[in-house]
Scaffold this motif. Sequence first.
Motif, PDB file in Angstrom:
ATOM      1  N   GLN A  66      -3.889   3.172 -10.037  1.00  0.00           N
ATOM      2  CA  GLN A  66      -5.352   3.058 -10.150  1.00  0.00           C
ATOM      3  C   GLN A  66      -5.990   2.573  -8.851  1.00  0.00           C
ATOM      4  O   GLN A  66      -6.944   1.801  -8.876  1.00  0.00           O
ATOM      5  CB  GLN A  66      -5.733   2.127 -11.302  1.00  0.00           C
ATOM      6  N   GLY A  67      -5.466   3.024  -7.735  1.00  0.00           N
ATOM      7  CA  GLY A  67      -6.020   2.643  -6.448  1.00  0.00           C
ATOM      8  C   GLY A  67      -4.945   2.133  -5.501  1.00  0.00           C
ATOM      9  O   GLY A  67      -3.857   1.733  -5.934  1.00  0.00           O
ATOM     10  N   ASN A  93      -2.223  -3.220 -12.646  1.00  0.00           N
ATOM     11  CA  ASN A  93      -2.045  -1.765 -12.628  1.00  0.00           C
ATOM     12  C   ASN A  93      -0.797  -1.378 -11.844  1.00  0.00           C
ATOM     13  O   ASN A  93      -0.033  -0.502 -12.264  1.00  0.00           O
ATOM     14  CB  ASN A  93      -3.278  -1.086 -12.027  1.00  0.00           C
ATOM     15  N   THR A  94      -0.591  -2.042 -10.713  1.00  0.00           N
ATOM     16  CA  THR A  94       0.612  -1.779  -9.924  1.00  0.00           C
ATOM     17  C   THR A  94       1.856  -2.215 -10.684  1.00  0.00           C
ATOM     18  O   THR A  94       2.886  -1.526 -10.685  1.00  0.00           O
ATOM     19  CB  THR A  94       0.531  -2.494  -8.569  1.00  0.00           C
ATOM     20  N   ASP A 109      -4.668  -0.634  -2.557  1.00  0.00           N
ATOM     21  CA  ASP A 109      -5.361  -1.732  -1.884  1.00  0.00           C
ATOM     22  C   ASP A 109      -4.420  -2.758  -1.262  1.00  0.00           C
ATOM     23  O   ASP A 109      -4.873  -3.745  -0.676  1.00  0.00           O
ATOM     24  CB  ASP A 109      -6.304  -2.442  -2.862  1.00  0.00           C
ATOM     25  N   SER A 165       1.890   6.545  -7.034  1.00  0.00           N
ATOM     26  CA  SER A 165       0.873   7.481  -7.508  1.00  0.00           C
ATOM     27  C   SER A 165       1.292   8.923  -7.246  1.00  0.00           C
ATOM     28  O   SER A 165       1.075   9.810  -8.084  1.00  0.00           O
ATOM     29  CB  SER A 165      -0.472   7.183  -6.839  1.00  0.00           C
ATOM     30  N   SER A 214       0.525   6.182 -11.697  1.00  0.00           N
ATOM     31  CA  SER A 214      -0.750   5.806 -11.091  1.00  0.00           C
ATOM     32  C   SER A 214      -0.917   4.291 -11.020  1.00  0.00           C
ATOM     33  O   SER A 214      -0.710   3.569 -12.000  1.00  0.00           O
ATOM     34  CB  SER A 214      -1.911   6.404 -11.879  1.00  0.00           C
ATOM     35  N   GLN A 259       2.265   1.765  -3.415  1.00  0.00           N
ATOM     36  CA  GLN A 259       1.235   2.265  -4.327  1.00  0.00           C
ATOM     37  C   GLN A 259       1.006   3.761  -4.129  1.00  0.00           C
ATOM     38  O   GLN A 259       0.847   4.517  -5.100  1.00  0.00           O
ATOM     39  CB  GLN A 259      -0.066   1.482  -4.123  1.00  0.00           C
ATOM     40  N   GLU A 260       0.984   4.186  -2.878  1.00  0.00           N
ATOM     41  CA  GLU A 260       0.808   5.612  -2.598  1.00  0.00           C
ATOM     42  C   GLU A 260       1.988   6.423  -3.125  1.00  0.00           C
ATOM     43  O   GLU A 260       1.813   7.493  -3.727  1.00  0.00           O
ATOM     44  CB  GLU A 260       0.648   5.831  -1.095  1.00  0.00           C
ATOM     45  N   ARG A 304       0.837  -1.214   0.000  1.00  0.00           N
ATOM     46  CA  ARG A 304       0.000   0.000   0.000  1.00  0.00           C
ATOM     47  C   ARG A 304       0.867   1.257   0.000  1.00  0.00           C
ATOM     48  O   ARG A 304       0.578   2.228  -0.713  1.00  0.00           O
ATOM     49  CB  ARG A 304      -0.940  -0.004   1.207  1.00  0.00           C
TER      50      ARG A 304
END
Length: 360
Positions: free
Chosen positions: A316-317, A325-326, A319, A309, A314, A305-306, A302
Amino acid sequence: MIQADVFDKAMGSAQFLPDVVERQMNQSEFVLPIWEYLDIAASEERVRNGRTALRKRRELFIEIERRFGVEPEVVAAIWGLESGYGVNRGSVPILSALATLAWRGSRQAFFEDELVAALRILQSGHTTPEKMVGSWAGAMGHGQFMPSSFLNFAVDFDGDGRKNIWSNDPTDAVASIANYLSKHGWRRGQPWGYEVSLPEGFDYALVGMDQAHGAPFWDDRGVRTVTGDRLPDYGVGSILLPAGARGVAVMLLRNAHALLRYNNAEAYVLGVGVLADRIGGHKGLVQPWPFDDRVLTRSEVREAQELLSGLGYSTQGVDGMRGPNTGRAVRAFQTDEGLVPDGYLSGTVLDLLREKGGAA
């Protein structure tokens, strides 16, 4: 429409299960390395039990293959992973679990729909509330079907008028597994995938489930089987690096996508595929794994991912799950930083993200 008498009988004994909410909220923060997961998924015991199950029910699996076009080893592998060949089907009252999650859990709308699906199963007379047991998350029977999957894919293979995936007799359940794969495009006679060897200087920007090419394309780029042979032509395939460029490389084919529809996790596809191969007498994966790699926890994923982004890549979320996407975001970051763009989120990548994110 659920009839009032069916609803009253089914829900009259349903109870709030605080343990279910607690289990949903406290799912393991730690993720097994893929090599440890595969050691469990395709353990010697599970392989041995799978072969025994096929011998014991040989005629059943032959008929299932004839009807649905799915090889016995593949059906047995899913059965083995989902419930240990029927030994661990779960004992949680499904109606209580789903009602609990629909009221107090996360993804309440999803579990409300599954609760309605469970009531529809009861209304159709396939089982009783007392016999409808399974996992805390609502999965049921030998193949751990969610109620909505039952409604769409369960079959009455023994012809007794009920689709019974809960009993000790696995006939309907294993046939339903095969029907599920068949409906999602399984092609008989083709593998789920196979291990490959990548040449020195390979363009790692080509890896990932979102990129599929035929055997001639991969041949031209020096990709070979692990025995050094040219690739067999089973149509288009994608290269997966479950532990990054330092680990095993696998060519995933069309049938792998059918397995992803059963469980949308790349590790699960590998687990089923390797187990099925080994039940069928073939070897497992042979290339070495990067045992010195540190596997990130969900909270670290997480965080990555933050950071990605925030740096303009990005995901795309956020989670805590490694998805396509990651992977694309990691690959773009690696490319810009001059790293091998394998899309693998490692401890080294996270450390660099922290450095870049702190400086941004």
